[in-house]
Scaffold this motif. Structure first.
Motif, PDB file in Angstrom:
ATOM      1  N   ALA A  18      -1.239 -15.172  75.875  1.00 13.61           N
ATOM      2  CA  ALA A  18      -2.496 -14.732  76.805  1.00 13.61           C
ATOM      3  C   ALA A  18      -2.527 -15.421  78.178  1.00 13.61           C
ATOM      4  O   ALA A  18      -2.651 -14.965  79.371  1.00 13.61           O
ATOM      5  N   ALA A  19      -1.975 -16.539  78.337  1.00 11.76           N
ATOM      6  CA  ALA A  19      -1.704 -17.224  79.495  1.00 11.76           C
ATOM      7  C   ALA A  19      -0.839 -16.676  80.552  1.00 11.76           C
ATOM      8  O   ALA A  19      -1.081 -16.479  81.730  1.00 11.76           O
ATOM      9  N   VAL A  20       0.331 -16.030  79.796  1.00 15.25           N
ATOM     10  CA  VAL A  20       1.353 -15.231  80.590  1.00 15.25           C
ATOM     11  C   VAL A  20       0.941 -14.101  81.269  1.00 15.25           C
ATOM     12  O   VAL A  20       0.741 -13.728  82.323  1.00 15.25           O
ATOM     13  N   PRO A  36       2.475 -17.579  90.988  1.00 12.60           N
ATOM     14  CA  PRO A  36       3.811 -17.756  91.367  1.00 12.60           C
ATOM     15  C   PRO A  36       4.891 -17.595  90.268  1.00 12.60           C
ATOM     16  O   PRO A  36       4.804 -18.058  88.931  1.00 12.60           O
ATOM     17  N   CYS A  37       5.983 -16.773  90.591  1.00 14.75           N
ATOM     18  CA  CYS A  37       7.307 -16.651  89.722  1.00 14.75           C
ATOM     19  C   CYS A  37       7.430 -18.067  88.874  1.00 14.75           C
ATOM     20  O   CYS A  37       7.607 -17.806  87.562  1.00 14.75           O
ATOM     21  N   ALA A  38       7.518 -18.991  89.593  1.00 11.49           N
ATOM     22  CA  ALA A  38       7.852 -20.177  88.772  1.00 11.49           C
ATOM     23  C   ALA A  38       6.936 -20.645  87.515  1.00 11.49           C
ATOM     24  O   ALA A  38       7.314 -21.083  86.630  1.00 11.49           O
ATOM     25  N   ASP A  39       5.561 -20.139  88.138  1.00 10.90           N
ATOM     26  CA  ASP A  39       4.646 -20.606  86.883  1.00 10.90           C
ATOM     27  C   ASP A  39       4.794 -19.650  85.753  1.00 10.90           C
ATOM     28  O   ASP A  39       4.708 -20.063  84.547  1.00 10.90           O
ATOM     29  N   ILE A  40       5.087 -18.282  86.182  1.00 11.86           N
ATOM     30  CA  ILE A  40       5.324 -17.373  85.221  1.00 11.86           C
ATOM     31  C   ILE A  40       6.358 -17.709  84.081  1.00 11.86           C
ATOM     32  O   ILE A  40       6.447 -17.709  82.938  1.00 11.86           O
ATOM     33  N   LEU A  41       7.618 -17.994  84.718  1.00  9.66           N
ATOM     34  CA  LEU A  41       8.792 -18.461  83.975  1.00  9.66           C
ATOM     35  C   LEU A  41       8.561 -19.668  83.184  1.00  9.66           C
ATOM     36  O   LEU A  41       8.870 -19.847  81.886  1.00  9.66           O
ATOM     37  N   ALA A  58       8.829 -19.655  79.147  1.00  9.89           N
ATOM     38  CA  ALA A  58       9.697 -20.608  78.553  1.00  9.89           C
ATOM     39  C   ALA A  58       9.124 -21.191  77.378  1.00  9.89           C
ATOM     40  O   ALA A  58       9.587 -21.614  76.292  1.00  9.89           O
ATOM     41  N   ALA A  59       7.841 -21.465  77.593  1.00  9.32           N
ATOM     42  CA  ALA A  59       7.117 -22.402  76.478  1.00  9.32           C
ATOM     43  C   ALA A  59       6.726 -21.470  75.187  1.00  9.32           C
ATOM     44  O   ALA A  59       6.803 -21.741  74.279  1.00  9.32           O
ATOM     45  N   VAL A  60       6.467 -20.090  75.822  1.00  8.67           N
ATOM     46  CA  VAL A  60       6.252 -18.937  74.447  1.00  8.67           C
ATOM     47  C   VAL A  60       7.574 -18.998  73.755  1.00  8.67           C
ATOM     48  O   VAL A  60       7.592 -19.134  72.562  1.00  8.67           O
ATOM     49  N   ARG A  61       8.825 -18.853  74.425  1.00  7.69           N
ATOM     50  CA  ARG A  61       9.768 -18.686  73.859  1.00  7.69           C
ATOM     51  C   ARG A  61      10.240 -20.007  72.977  1.00  7.69           C
ATOM     52  O   ARG A  61      10.751 -19.766  71.840  1.00  7.69           O
ATOM     53  N   GLY A  62      10.024 -21.191  73.212  1.00 12.77           N
ATOM     54  CA  GLY A  62      10.212 -22.305  72.722  1.00 12.77           C
ATOM     55  C   GLY A  62       9.477 -22.483  71.351  1.00 12.77           C
ATOM     56  O   GLY A  62       9.934 -22.765  70.319  1.00 12.77           O
TER      57      GLY A  62
END
Length: 91
Positions: free
Chosen positions: A23-25, A34-39, A43-47
């Motif tokens: 949901a945060a994504v 910003p793209c860096a924030d989305i990335l 990455a947190a979701v993937r982990g």
């Protein structure tokens, strides 16, 4: 093959946290973060998903492959299921 976990509430809590991360994504994309924030969020979701997958794989292995008392057919079925999932997961 049904799977009953001894810690279903822990797994469900993890899934709810992952849902919150997803949901945060979505919020970040909607708000044009910003793209860096989305990335970082992705990455947190993937982990988190990887951690959940690891835990369920170990539980499956313990319950459906390594548990004493399983017959050869049950053990082979559990191993085949695990092999299929790992192959799909690693693509």
């Amino acid at each position: 093959m049904a799977h009953t976990s001894r810690n279903d509430s822990d797994l469900m809590a993890r899934v709810k946290r992952i849902a919150g991360q997803v949901a945060a994504v979505e919020r970040g994309l909607t708000d044009k973060a910003p793209c860096a924030d989305i990335l970082q969020l992705v990455a947190a979701v993937r982990g988190a998903v990887n951690g959940l997958m690891d835990e369920i794989i170990v539980e499956h292995l313990n319950e459906h492959v390594a548990r004493p008392g399983l017959d050869d057919t049950e053990r082979a079925a559990g191993a085949a299921e695990l092999t299929t999932v790992i192959r799909r997961y690693s693509k």
